[in-house]
Design a protein around this motif. Structure first.
Motif, mmCIF file in Angstrom:
data_model
loop_
_atom_site.group_PDB
_atom_site.id
_atom_site.type_symbol
_atom_site.label_atom_id
_atom_site.label_comp_id
_atom_site.label_asym_id
_atom_site.label_seq_id
_atom_site.Cartn_x
_atom_site.Cartn_y
_atom_site.Cartn_z
ATOM 1 N N MET A 1 -6.804 -4.592 6.422
ATOM 2 C CA MET A 1 -6.248 -4.310 5.022
ATOM 3 C C MET A 1 -4.998 -3.668 5.271
ATOM 4 O O MET A 1 -4.994 -2.744 6.223
ATOM 5 C CB MET A 1 -7.269 -3.508 4.269
ATOM 6 N N LEU A 2 -3.824 -3.736 4.530
ATOM 7 C CA LEU A 2 -2.819 -3.141 4.611
ATOM 8 C C LEU A 2 -2.914 -1.764 3.928
ATOM 9 O O LEU A 2 -3.240 -1.609 2.776
ATOM 10 C CB LEU A 2 -1.788 -3.966 3.890
ATOM 11 N N ILE A 3 -2.704 -0.674 4.788
ATOM 12 C CA ILE A 3 -2.676 0.508 4.148
ATOM 13 C C ILE A 3 -1.563 1.200 4.087
ATOM 14 O O ILE A 3 -0.849 0.972 4.995
ATOM 15 C CB ILE A 3 -4.029 1.574 4.739
ATOM 16 N N GLN A 4 -1.412 2.228 3.419
ATOM 17 C CA GLN A 4 -0.149 2.997 3.199
ATOM 18 C C GLN A 4 -0.230 4.380 3.167
ATOM 19 O O GLN A 4 -1.190 4.922 2.633
ATOM 20 C CB GLN A 4 0.857 2.740 2.025
ATOM 21 N N LYS A 5 0.525 5.304 3.816
ATOM 22 C CA LYS A 5 0.464 6.710 3.741
ATOM 23 C C LYS A 5 1.412 7.333 3.041
ATOM 24 O O LYS A 5 2.650 7.112 2.984
ATOM 25 C CB LYS A 5 0.771 7.309 5.224
ATOM 26 N N ARG A 6 0.661 8.065 1.786
ATOM 27 C CA ARG A 6 1.434 8.476 0.928
ATOM 28 C C ARG A 6 2.369 9.678 1.389
ATOM 29 O O ARG A 6 2.107 10.275 2.345
ATOM 30 C CB ARG A 6 0.638 9.365 -0.180
ATOM 31 N N GLN A 7 3.810 9.944 0.779
ATOM 32 C CA GLN A 7 4.595 10.890 1.134
ATOM 33 C C GLN A 7 4.042 12.435 0.940
ATOM 34 O O GLN A 7 3.083 12.525 0.002
ATOM 35 C CB GLN A 7 5.891 10.812 0.440
ATOM 36 N N SER A 8 4.707 13.350 1.796
ATOM 37 C CA SER A 8 4.185 14.566 1.685
ATOM 38 C C SER A 8 4.405 15.466 0.079
ATOM 39 O O SER A 8 4.114 16.332 -0.065
ATOM 40 C CB SER A 8 4.620 15.428 2.641
ATOM 41 N N ALA A 93 -5.415 -1.920 8.962
ATOM 42 C CA ALA A 93 -6.558 -1.300 9.212
ATOM 43 C C ALA A 93 -7.854 -1.983 8.955
ATOM 44 O O ALA A 93 -7.900 -2.590 7.943
ATOM 45 C CB ALA A 93 -6.764 0.225 8.668
ATOM 46 N N ASN A 94 -8.849 -1.954 9.761
ATOM 47 C CA ASN A 94 -10.172 -2.756 9.466
ATOM 48 C C ASN A 94 -11.035 -1.793 8.718
ATOM 49 O O ASN A 94 -10.874 -0.567 8.475
ATOM 50 C CB ASN A 94 -10.612 -3.263 10.733
ATOM 51 N N LYS A 95 -12.239 -2.304 8.270
ATOM 52 C CA LYS A 95 -13.097 -1.280 7.621
ATOM 53 C C LYS A 95 -13.507 -0.177 8.142
ATOM 54 O O LYS A 95 -13.514 0.903 7.598
ATOM 55 C CB LYS A 95 -14.365 -2.249 7.244
#
Length: 130
Positions: A1-8, A93-95
């Motif tokens: 799965m494509l995941i994203q890190k949110r801004q601070s 990322a995987n599960k």
């Protein structure tokens, strides 16, 4: 799965990983139009959602959210253009990796059953094991 890190600088869940992409619809906009706009705004990802249906609809006290799942084998994350105001970075990322991030409180605290369901449905529709 494509995941994203949110801004601070985000009001809700700053610096946490999240599923990609998401947001709210604008008045008069369908969920297809909203996800198409959000995917482009947040990731620079272009996809025509006109023939896609949501995999899930989640109802809340004050509205609902449609969840779309895409299986784009041609997606190269190096080609994405991240919206710096909202997204710090993206990764695959995987599960198990997502579950570990949730346990470490580095991912938005989704119900783990929700993440399981997303992975279960990644290449099919429905809830029957076949």
């Amino acid at each position: 799965m494509l995941i994203q890190k949110r801004q601070s600088t985000r009001n809700r869940f700053p610096n946490l990983w999240d599923i990609s992409a998401g947001g709210h619809s604008i008045s008069g906009e369908t969920s297809k139009e909203a996800i198409q706009r959000e995917a482009y705004e947040e990731l620079g990802y272009i996809h025509d959602f006109s023939n896609d249906r949501p995999y899930l609809t989640i109802n809340y006290d004050d509205g609902f959210g449609d969840v779309y799942l895409l299986n784009d084998e041609n997606l190269d994350i190096n080609d994405l253009r991240l919206q710096k105001e909202e997204v710090q970075s993206v990764t695959w990322a995987n599960k198990n990796e997502i579950m570990q991030l949730i346990n470490e409180e580095k991912f938005i605290p989704y119900c783990t059953g929700f993440i399981e369901l997303l992975f279960f449905n990644q290449n099919k529709r429905g809830l029957i094991n076949e």
